[in-house]
Design a protein around this motif. Structure first.
Motif, PDB file in Angstrom:
ATOM      1  N   VAL A  42       0.892  -1.206  -0.007  1.00 12.37           N
ATOM      2  CA  VAL A  42      -0.059  -0.013  -0.139  1.00 12.37           C
ATOM      3  C   VAL A  42       0.724   1.067  -0.041  1.00 12.37           C
ATOM      4  CG1 VAL A  42      -1.701   1.362   1.341  1.00 12.37           C
ATOM      5  CG2 VAL A  42      -2.049  -1.267   0.959  1.00 12.37           C
ATOM      6  N   GLU A  43       2.119   1.275   0.759  1.00 12.33           N
ATOM      7  CA  GLU A  43       2.837   2.412   0.738  1.00 12.33           C
ATOM      8  C   GLU A  43       3.460   2.851  -0.503  1.00 12.33           C
ATOM      9  OE1 GLU A  43       3.788   5.512   2.309  1.00 12.33           O
ATOM     10  OE2 GLU A  43       2.159   4.453   3.590  1.00 12.33           O
ATOM     11  N   GLU A  44       3.767   1.632  -1.427  1.00 11.68           N
ATOM     12  CA  GLU A  44       4.305   2.129  -2.605  1.00 11.68           C
ATOM     13  C   GLU A  44       3.289   2.507  -3.721  1.00 11.68           C
ATOM     14  OE1 GLU A  44       7.412   1.513  -3.975  1.00 11.68           O
ATOM     15  OE2 GLU A  44       7.934   1.439  -1.639  1.00 11.68           O
ATOM     16  N   VAL A  45       1.965   1.886  -3.435  1.00 12.25           N
ATOM     17  CA  VAL A  45       0.674   2.511  -4.159  1.00 12.25           C
ATOM     18  C   VAL A  45       0.770   3.875  -3.807  1.00 12.25           C
ATOM     19  CG1 VAL A  45      -1.538   2.384  -4.771  1.00 12.25           C
ATOM     20  CG2 VAL A  45      -0.196   0.278  -4.341  1.00 12.25           C
ATOM     21  N   ASN A  46       0.904   4.289  -2.783  1.00 15.22           N
ATOM     22  CA  ASN A  46       0.570   5.878  -2.343  1.00 15.22           C
ATOM     23  C   ASN A  46       1.651   6.619  -3.007  1.00 15.22           C
ATOM     24  OD1 ASN A  46      -1.501   5.426  -0.340  1.00 15.22           O
ATOM     25  ND2 ASN A  46      -0.448   5.118   1.346  1.00 15.22           N
ATOM     26  N   LYS A  47       2.954   6.194  -3.089  1.00 18.96           N
ATOM     27  CA  LYS A  47       4.118   6.887  -3.652  1.00 18.96           C
ATOM     28  C   LYS A  47       3.692   6.859  -4.917  1.00 18.96           C
ATOM     29  CE  LYS A  47       7.498   5.344  -0.334  1.00 18.96           C
ATOM     30  NZ  LYS A  47       8.604   4.437  -0.034  1.00 18.96           N
ATOM     31  N   GLN A  48       3.259   5.794  -5.805  1.00 19.21           N
ATOM     32  CA  GLN A  48       3.006   5.989  -7.148  1.00 19.21           C
ATOM     33  C   GLN A  48       2.039   6.786  -7.503  1.00 19.21           C
ATOM     34  OE1 GLN A  48       4.998   4.212  -9.284  1.00 19.21           O
ATOM     35  NE2 GLN A  48       3.884   5.336 -10.871  1.00 19.21           N
ATOM     36  N   LEU A  49       0.995   6.777  -6.612  1.00 13.71           N
ATOM     37  CA  LEU A  49      -0.127   7.945  -7.017  1.00 13.71           C
ATOM     38  C   LEU A  49       0.353   9.213  -7.042  1.00 13.71           C
ATOM     39  CD1 LEU A  49      -3.067   6.196  -5.237  1.00 13.71           C
ATOM     40  CD2 LEU A  49      -2.762   6.168  -7.773  1.00 13.71           C
ATOM     41  N   ASP A  50       1.182   9.526  -5.874  1.00 15.55           N
ATOM     42  CA  ASP A  50       1.775  10.833  -5.617  1.00 15.55           C
ATOM     43  C   ASP A  50       2.365  11.233  -7.099  1.00 15.55           C
ATOM     44  OD1 ASP A  50       2.234  13.184  -3.961  1.00 15.55           O
ATOM     45  OD2 ASP A  50       4.265  12.415  -4.341  1.00 15.55           O
ATOM     46  N   GLN A  51       3.284  10.305  -7.407  1.00 13.40           N
ATOM     47  CA  GLN A  51       4.443  10.457  -8.510  1.00 13.40           C
ATOM     48  C   GLN A  51       3.349  10.862  -9.791  1.00 13.40           C
ATOM     49  OE1 GLN A  51       7.688  11.364  -8.387  1.00 13.40           O
ATOM     50  NE2 GLN A  51       7.478  11.916 -10.533  1.00 13.40           N
ATOM     51  N   MET A  52       2.264   9.874 -10.070  1.00 11.79           N
ATOM     52  CA  MET A  52       1.609  10.291 -11.200  1.00 11.79           C
ATOM     53  C   MET A  52       1.048  11.633 -11.251  1.00 11.79           C
ATOM     54  SD  MET A  52       0.035   6.409 -11.249  1.00 11.79           S
ATOM     55  CE  MET A  52      -1.446   6.647 -12.318  1.00 11.79           C
ATOM     56  N   GLY A  53       0.475  12.119  -9.945  1.00 11.54           N
ATOM     57  CA  GLY A  53      -0.078  13.275  -9.748  1.00 11.54           C
ATOM     58  C   GLY A  53       0.547  14.439 -10.096  1.00 11.54           C
ATOM     59  N   TYR A  54       1.971  14.164  -9.537  1.00 16.24           N
ATOM     60  CA  TYR A  54       3.053  15.124  -9.514  1.00 16.24           C
ATOM     61  C   TYR A  54       3.375  15.552 -11.241  1.00 16.24           C
ATOM     62  CZ  TYR A  54       7.661  17.486  -9.841  1.00 16.24           C
ATOM     63  OH  TYR A  54       8.631  18.367  -9.879  1.00 16.24           O
ATOM     64  N   ASN A  55       3.437  14.507 -11.862  1.00 19.12           N
ATOM     65  CA  ASN A  55       3.706  14.529 -13.437  1.00 19.12           C
ATOM     66  C   ASN A  55       2.309  14.920 -14.238  1.00 19.12           C
ATOM     67  OD1 ASN A  55       6.132  13.186 -13.055  1.00 19.12           O
ATOM     68  ND2 ASN A  55       5.106  11.222 -13.768  1.00 19.12           N
ATOM     69  N   ILE A  56       1.301  14.859 -13.729  1.00 19.09           N
ATOM     70  CA  ILE A  56       0.210  15.535 -14.172  1.00 19.09           C
ATOM     71  C   ILE A  56       0.278  17.158 -13.881  1.00 19.09           C
ATOM     72  CG2 ILE A  56      -2.370  15.620 -14.208  1.00 19.09           C
ATOM     73  CD1 ILE A  56      -2.380  12.518 -13.609  1.00 19.09           C
ATOM     74  N   GLY A  57       0.340  17.422 -12.698  1.00 19.21           N
ATOM     75  CA  GLY A  57       0.475  18.860 -12.201  1.00 19.21           C
ATOM     76  C   GLY A  57       1.388  19.642 -12.958  1.00 19.21           C
ATOM     77  N   ILE A  58       2.553  19.300 -13.172  1.00 19.33           N
ATOM     78  CA  ILE A  58       3.587  19.744 -13.830  1.00 19.33           C
ATOM     79  C   ILE A  58       3.112  20.161 -15.354  1.00 19.33           C
ATOM     80  CG2 ILE A  58       5.720  19.323 -12.654  1.00 19.33           C
ATOM     81  CD1 ILE A  58       6.349  17.512 -14.606  1.00 19.33           C
ATOM     82  N   ARG A  59       2.164  19.333 -15.765  1.00 25.88           N
ATOM     83  CA  ARG A  59       1.663  19.762 -17.195  1.00 25.88           C
ATOM     84  C   ARG A  59       0.268  20.470 -17.117  1.00 25.88           C
ATOM     85  NH1 ARG A  59       4.602  15.427 -17.240  1.00 25.88           N
ATOM     86  NH2 ARG A  59       5.943  14.929 -18.972  1.00 25.88           N
ATOM     87  N   LEU A  60      -0.364  20.254 -16.185  1.00 24.50           N
ATOM     88  CA  LEU A  60      -1.898  20.630 -15.869  1.00 24.50           C
ATOM     89  C   LEU A  60      -1.760  22.310 -15.451  1.00 24.50           C
ATOM     90  CD1 LEU A  60      -4.535  19.274 -15.992  1.00 24.50           C
ATOM     91  CD2 LEU A  60      -4.509  19.492 -13.458  1.00 24.50           C
ATOM     92  N   ILE A  61      -0.600  22.673 -15.195  1.00 23.42           N
ATOM     93  CA  ILE A  61      -0.480  24.193 -14.507  1.00 23.42           C
ATOM     94  C   ILE A  61      -0.532  24.984 -15.873  1.00 23.42           C
ATOM     95  CG2 ILE A  61       2.127  24.160 -14.745  1.00 23.42           C
ATOM     96  CD1 ILE A  61      -0.461  26.191 -12.478  1.00 23.42           C
ATOM     97  N   ASP A  62      -0.077  24.671 -17.062  1.00 23.89           N
ATOM     98  CA  ASP A  62       0.047  25.533 -18.342  1.00 23.89           C
ATOM     99  C   ASP A  62      -1.455  25.731 -18.727  1.00 23.89           C
ATOM    100  OD1 ASP A  62       2.579  25.723 -18.568  1.00 23.89           O
ATOM    101  OD2 ASP A  62       2.842  23.763 -19.691  1.00 23.89           O
ATOM    102  N   GLU A  63      -2.151  24.520 -18.775  1.00 18.93           N
ATOM    103  CA  GLU A  63      -3.792  24.742 -19.120  1.00 18.93           C
ATOM    104  C   GLU A  63      -4.429  25.548 -18.401  1.00 18.93           C
ATOM    105  OE1 GLU A  63      -7.762  21.893 -20.110  1.00 18.93           O
ATOM    106  OE2 GLU A  63      -5.879  21.000 -19.684  1.00 18.93           O
ATOM    107  N   PHE A  64      -4.175  25.442 -16.964  1.00 15.35           N
ATOM    108  CA  PHE A  64      -5.031  26.164 -15.856  1.00 15.35           C
ATOM    109  C   PHE A  64      -4.422  27.683 -15.969  1.00 15.35           C
ATOM    110  CE2 PHE A  64      -4.354  28.624 -11.965  1.00 15.35           C
ATOM    111  CZ  PHE A  64      -5.835  28.528 -11.703  1.00 15.35           C
ATOM    112  N   LEU A  65      -3.093  28.016 -16.375  1.00 13.72           N
ATOM    113  CA  LEU A  65      -2.858  29.602 -16.562  1.00 13.72           C
ATOM    114  C   LEU A  65      -3.444  30.086 -17.852  1.00 13.72           C
ATOM    115  CD1 LEU A  65       0.837  29.352 -15.150  1.00 13.72           C
ATOM    116  CD2 LEU A  65      -1.097  30.502 -14.007  1.00 13.72           C
ATOM    117  N   ALA A  66      -3.364  29.395 -18.652  1.00 11.40           N
ATOM    118  CA  ALA A  66      -3.983  29.713 -20.195  1.00 11.40           C
ATOM    119  C   ALA A  66      -5.484  30.020 -20.028  1.00 11.40           C
ATOM    120  CB  ALA A  66      -3.780  28.612 -21.355  1.00 11.40           C
ATOM    121  N   LYS A  67      -6.166  28.976 -19.638  1.00 10.50           N
ATOM    122  CA  LYS A  67      -7.657  29.217 -19.471  1.00 10.50           C
ATOM    123  C   LYS A  67      -8.288  30.187 -18.552  1.00 10.50           C
ATOM    124  CE  LYS A  67      -8.488  24.897 -21.839  1.00 10.50           C
ATOM    125  NZ  LYS A  67      -9.254  23.681 -21.883  1.00 10.50           N
TER     126      LYS A  67
END
Length: 186
Positions: A42-67
């Motif tokens: 479960v701890e590894e899943v928590n880390k992986q979900l956080d890392q997946m979210g981080y990778n999404i967040g670094i890209r999502l901020i561009d869309e957020f700022l643009a719109k």
């Protein structure tokens, strides 16, 4: 020409292309289930979900700022309010309450009464250590890092664990000064 005013979360949400909420929720559940099967811990899943979210967040901020037409926030308090009222509304259709500020103004909580990621979800006893929505903490951390804020984002309360709300704690570790790749005067 007059400057463009920032748009509210409701206005942006009304104009953003959306996917079916149930489909999104079920797909996210399938991803979490597959991670539990593949990683087993479960701890590894928590880390992986956080890392997946981080990778999404670094890209999502561009869309957020643009719109959103949001300009640079003055401080961490304003940033937290923008996340709670505009960012979460824009991408999840919900808003959060910002509270529990520390004296320095570097730590706060985002309290969500509703979370579309947890519709149809019940955690089995074998997954009690799982932060099912840990992807959200990674998204926020990644997005903030792209706007020069090094943060730590952790879950404090979780309705899947019997709490009365979902609460994310945002802690500003440091404001990273912007570095430009070239000098203007050369």
């Amino acid at each position: 020409m007059a400057p463009v005013a920032p748009r509210s979360g409701d206005a942006i949400f009304a104009n953003v292309e959306r996917v079916n909420a149930e489909l999104f929720t079920i797909r996210y559940g399938a991803i979490v289930r597959q991670l539990l099967t593949d990683l087993e811990e479960v701890e590894e899943v928590n880390k992986q979900l956080d890392q997946m979210g981080y990778n999404i967040g670094i890209r999502l901020i561009d869309e957020f700022l643009a719109k959103s037409n949001v300009s640079r926030c003055i401080d961490f308090k304003e940033t937290a309010e923008v996340i709670a009222k505009v960012g979460l509304k824009m991408f999840l259709g919900v808003t959060a309450t910002v509270g529990n500020w520390n004296a320095e103004g570097t730590t706060c909580s985002l309290i969500l009464e509703d979370n579309p990621l947890v519709d149809f979800v019940e955690l089995p006893d074998t997954c009690q250590g799982l932060y099912y929505c840990n992807i959200l903490s990674g998204v926020i951390r990644g997005a903030l890092e792209m706007v020069s804020m090094k943060t730590e984002v952790t879950w404090i309360r979780d309705m899947l664990r019997g709490d009365d709300a979902f609460e994310l704690q945002l802690k500003l570790l440091k404001q990273v000064p912007e570095e430009y790749p070239y000098k203007d005067d050369e």
